[in-house]
Design a protein around this motif. Structure first.
Motif, PDB file in Angstrom:
ATOM      1  N   LEU A  53       0.856  -1.182   0.000  1.00 38.51           N
ATOM      2  CA  LEU A  53       0.000   0.000   0.000  1.00 38.51           C
ATOM      3  C   LEU A  53       0.889   1.227   0.000  1.00 38.51           C
ATOM      4  O   LEU A  53       1.746   1.376   0.879  1.00 38.51           O
ATOM      5  CB  LEU A  53      -0.904   0.012   1.232  1.00 38.51           C
ATOM      6  N   LEU A  54       0.705   2.083  -0.982  1.00 31.22           N
ATOM      7  CA  LEU A  54       1.463   3.322  -1.097  1.00 31.22           C
ATOM      8  C   LEU A  54       0.519   4.487  -0.878  1.00 31.22           C
ATOM      9  O   LEU A  54      -0.422   4.703  -1.652  1.00 31.22           O
ATOM     10  CB  LEU A  54       2.120   3.407  -2.481  1.00 31.22           C
ATOM     11  N   LEU A  55       0.740   5.227   0.203  1.00 29.00           N
ATOM     12  CA  LEU A  55      -0.133   6.332   0.592  1.00 29.00           C
ATOM     13  C   LEU A  55       0.502   7.668   0.218  1.00 29.00           C
ATOM     14  O   LEU A  55       1.584   7.998   0.694  1.00 29.00           O
ATOM     15  CB  LEU A  55      -0.389   6.291   2.099  1.00 29.00           C
ATOM     16  N   CYS A  56      -0.195   8.423  -0.616  1.00 30.80           N
ATOM     17  CA  CYS A  56       0.287   9.724  -1.067  1.00 30.80           C
ATOM     18  C   CYS A  56       0.243  10.750   0.068  1.00 30.80           C
ATOM     19  O   CYS A  56      -0.642  10.712   0.927  1.00 30.80           O
ATOM     20  CB  CYS A  56      -0.588  10.190  -2.233  1.00 30.80           C
ATOM     21  N   HIS A  57       1.162  11.681   0.010  1.00 32.16           N
ATOM     22  CA  HIS A  57       1.207  12.757   1.000  1.00 32.16           C
ATOM     23  C   HIS A  57       0.024  13.723   0.850  1.00 32.16           C
ATOM     24  O   HIS A  57      -0.258  14.500   1.743  1.00 32.16           O
ATOM     25  CB  HIS A  57       2.528  13.515   0.900  1.00 32.16           C
ATOM     26  N   LYS A  58      -0.701  13.644  -0.263  1.00 31.95           N
ATOM     27  CA  LYS A  58      -1.834  14.542  -0.490  1.00 31.95           C
ATOM     28  C   LYS A  58      -3.154  14.004   0.064  1.00 31.95           C
ATOM     29  O   LYS A  58      -4.165  14.694   0.010  1.00 31.95           O
ATOM     30  CB  LYS A  58      -1.972  14.838  -1.983  1.00 31.95           C
ATOM     31  N   LEU A  59      -3.138  12.793   0.613  1.00 33.75           N
ATOM     32  CA  LEU A  59      -4.325  12.265   1.284  1.00 33.75           C
ATOM     33  C   LEU A  59      -4.450  12.917   2.654  1.00 33.75           C
ATOM     34  O   LEU A  59      -3.441  13.208   3.302  1.00 33.75           O
ATOM     35  CB  LEU A  59      -4.211  10.758   1.481  1.00 33.75           C
ATOM     36  N   ILE A  80       3.322  -1.309   4.040  1.00 27.60           N
ATOM     37  CA  ILE A  80       2.746   0.016   3.838  1.00 27.60           C
ATOM     38  C   ILE A  80       3.857   1.052   3.761  1.00 27.60           C
ATOM     39  O   ILE A  80       4.715   1.118   4.644  1.00 27.60           O
ATOM     40  CB  ILE A  80       1.773   0.371   4.985  1.00 27.60           C
ATOM     41  N   VAL A  81       3.818   1.852   2.703  1.00 25.83           N
ATOM     42  CA  VAL A  81       4.763   2.946   2.513  1.00 25.83           C
ATOM     43  C   VAL A  81       3.975   4.253   2.526  1.00 25.83           C
ATOM     44  O   VAL A  81       3.033   4.415   1.750  1.00 25.83           O
ATOM     45  CB  VAL A  81       5.538   2.809   1.186  1.00 25.83           C
ATOM     46  N   ALA A  82       4.364   5.150   3.394  1.00 25.26           N
ATOM     47  CA  ALA A  82       3.737   6.471   3.466  1.00 25.26           C
ATOM     48  C   ALA A  82       4.685   7.501   2.872  1.00 25.26           C
ATOM     49  O   ALA A  82       5.838   7.594   3.283  1.00 25.26           O
ATOM     50  CB  ALA A  82       3.405   6.833   4.912  1.00 25.26           C
ATOM     51  N   VAL A  83       4.184   8.228   1.886  1.00 26.71           N
ATOM     52  CA  VAL A  83       4.957   9.340   1.335  1.00 26.71           C
ATOM     53  C   VAL A  83       4.602  10.566   2.171  1.00 26.71           C
ATOM     54  O   VAL A  83       3.430  10.865   2.400  1.00 26.71           O
ATOM     55  CB  VAL A  83       4.630   9.580  -0.152  1.00 26.71           C
ATOM     56  N   LEU A  84       5.618  11.256   2.647  1.00 31.56           N
ATOM     57  CA  LEU A  84       5.430  12.412   3.512  1.00 31.56           C
ATOM     58  C   LEU A  84       5.667  13.708   2.742  1.00 31.56           C
ATOM     59  O   LEU A  84       6.512  13.747   1.840  1.00 31.56           O
ATOM     60  CB  LEU A  84       6.395  12.343   4.690  1.00 31.56           C
ATOM     61  N   ALA A  85       4.953  14.750   3.122  1.00 28.87           N
ATOM     62  CA  ALA A  85       5.153  16.058   2.501  1.00 28.87           C
ATOM     63  C   ALA A  85       6.462  16.684   2.971  1.00 28.87           C
ATOM     64  O   ALA A  85       7.110  17.415   2.228  1.00 28.87           O
ATOM     65  CB  ALA A  85       3.977  16.986   2.819  1.00 28.87           C
ATOM     66  N   HIS A  86       6.862  16.373   4.207  1.00 27.41           N
ATOM     67  CA  HIS A  86       8.095  16.906   4.808  1.00 27.41           C
ATOM     68  C   HIS A  86       8.510  15.966   5.938  1.00 27.41           C
ATOM     69  O   HIS A  86       7.757  15.068   6.322  1.00 27.41           O
ATOM     70  CB  HIS A  86       7.896  18.340   5.319  1.00 27.41           C
ATOM     71  N   ASP A  87       9.687  16.162   6.475  1.00 22.02           N
ATOM     72  CA  ASP A  87      10.233  15.262   7.501  1.00 22.02           C
ATOM     73  C   ASP A  87       9.342  15.112   8.732  1.00 22.02           C
ATOM     74  O   ASP A  87       9.325  14.051   9.352  1.00 22.02           O
ATOM     75  CB  ASP A  87      11.618  15.739   7.964  1.00 22.02           C
ATOM     76  N   ASP A  88       8.622  16.150   9.106  1.00 22.02           N
ATOM     77  CA  ASP A  88       7.804  16.118  10.313  1.00 22.02           C
ATOM     78  C   ASP A  88       6.343  15.772  10.045  1.00 22.02           C
ATOM     79  O   ASP A  88       5.497  15.901  10.928  1.00 22.02           O
ATOM     80  CB  ASP A  88       7.882  17.472  11.037  1.00 22.02           C
ATOM     81  N   ASP A  89       6.031  15.348   8.823  1.00 25.48           N
ATOM     82  CA  ASP A  89       4.659  15.015   8.449  1.00 25.48           C
ATOM     83  C   ASP A  89       4.172  13.795   9.230  1.00 25.48           C
ATOM     84  O   ASP A  89       4.953  12.910   9.580  1.00 25.48           O
ATOM     85  CB  ASP A  89       4.607  14.729   6.939  1.00 25.48           C
ATOM     86  N   CYS A  98       8.662   5.094   5.443  1.00 24.61           N
ATOM     87  CA  CYS A  98       8.239   6.456   5.103  1.00 24.61           C
ATOM     88  C   CYS A  98       9.310   7.083   4.223  1.00 24.61           C
ATOM     89  O   CYS A  98      10.500   6.881   4.458  1.00 24.61           O
ATOM     90  CB  CYS A  98       8.068   7.306   6.356  1.00 24.61           C
ATOM     91  N   VAL A  99       8.858   7.830   3.231  1.00 22.75           N
ATOM     92  CA  VAL A  99       9.778   8.570   2.376  1.00 22.75           C
ATOM     93  C   VAL A  99       9.221   9.969   2.192  1.00 22.75           C
ATOM     94  O   VAL A  99       8.009  10.166   2.154  1.00 22.75           O
ATOM     95  CB  VAL A  99       9.987   7.892   0.995  1.00 22.75           C
ATOM     96  N   VAL A 100      10.098  10.936   2.116  1.00 19.52           N
ATOM     97  CA  VAL A 100       9.677  12.312   1.861  1.00 19.52           C
ATOM     98  C   VAL A 100       9.524  12.490   0.356  1.00 19.52           C
ATOM     99  O   VAL A 100      10.376  12.039  -0.423  1.00 19.52           O
ATOM    100  CB  VAL A 100      10.696  13.324   2.443  1.00 19.52           C
ATOM    101  N   HIS A 101       8.426  13.099  -0.041  1.00 26.31           N
ATOM    102  CA  HIS A 101       8.150  13.313  -1.466  1.00 26.31           C
ATOM    103  C   HIS A 101       9.291  14.062  -2.137  1.00 26.31           C
ATOM    104  O   HIS A 101       9.827  15.028  -1.598  1.00 26.31           O
ATOM    105  CB  HIS A 101       6.858  14.107  -1.642  1.00 26.31           C
ATOM    106  N   SER A 102       9.658  13.576  -3.325  1.00 25.47           N
ATOM    107  CA  SER A 102      10.615  14.276  -4.170  1.00 25.47           C
ATOM    108  C   SER A 102      10.174  14.063  -5.615  1.00 25.47           C
ATOM    109  O   SER A 102       9.636  13.002  -5.947  1.00 25.47           O
ATOM    110  CB  SER A 102      12.040  13.757  -3.960  1.00 25.47           C
TER     111      SER A 102
END
Length: 118
Positions: A53-59, A80-89, A98-102
């Motif tokens: 499951l890949l969760l976008c930071h825009k959800l 489950i992988v969560a894409v974060l908008a920033h490090d503290d998301d 978790c990965v920060v969006h790039s």
């Protein structure tokens, strides 16, 4: 389903971003199924076709947590992988990575390669 471990359910309300991520993940052996809504994702999860499951930071926060909890409870060997908008998301506690969006999706590709190699 034989390809379940390589099947990624990507939930993103942004179709252009979903397409970009799918293009980055397909060459490493992922089969990406993209949906835009939490309801669509819940249906896909209930069908049992996805292993990642890949969760976008825009959800929104609630949607991310709902999906992570449902996926964790209903999928064999969930990842489950969560894409974060920033490090503290914020990210759901069920997230395995978790990965920060790039824009180049480099960190996402790295995490997915590691999962596929496991």
């Amino acid at each position: 389903m034989r390809d379940r471990p390589r099947t990624v359910l990507h939930v993103s309300p942004d179709p252009a971003l979903a397409n970009s991520r799918a293009q980055a993940l397909s060459p490493i052996g992922c089969h990406v199924v993209s949906v835009e809504t939490v309801v669509s994702a819940l249906l896909e999860i209930s069908l049992g076709r996805c292993g990642i499951l890949l969760l976008c930071h825009k959800l929104d926060h609630t949607g991310r947590c709902t999906l992570a909890e449902y996926f964790d409870k209903n999928c064999p060997d969930p990842y489950i992988v969560a894409v974060l908008a920033h490090d503290d998301d914020h990210f759901p506690p069920q997230a395995h990575a978790c990965v920060v969006h790039s824009p180049d999706h480099g960190s996402l590709v790295t995490v997915m390669r590691q999962r596929l190699a496991a």
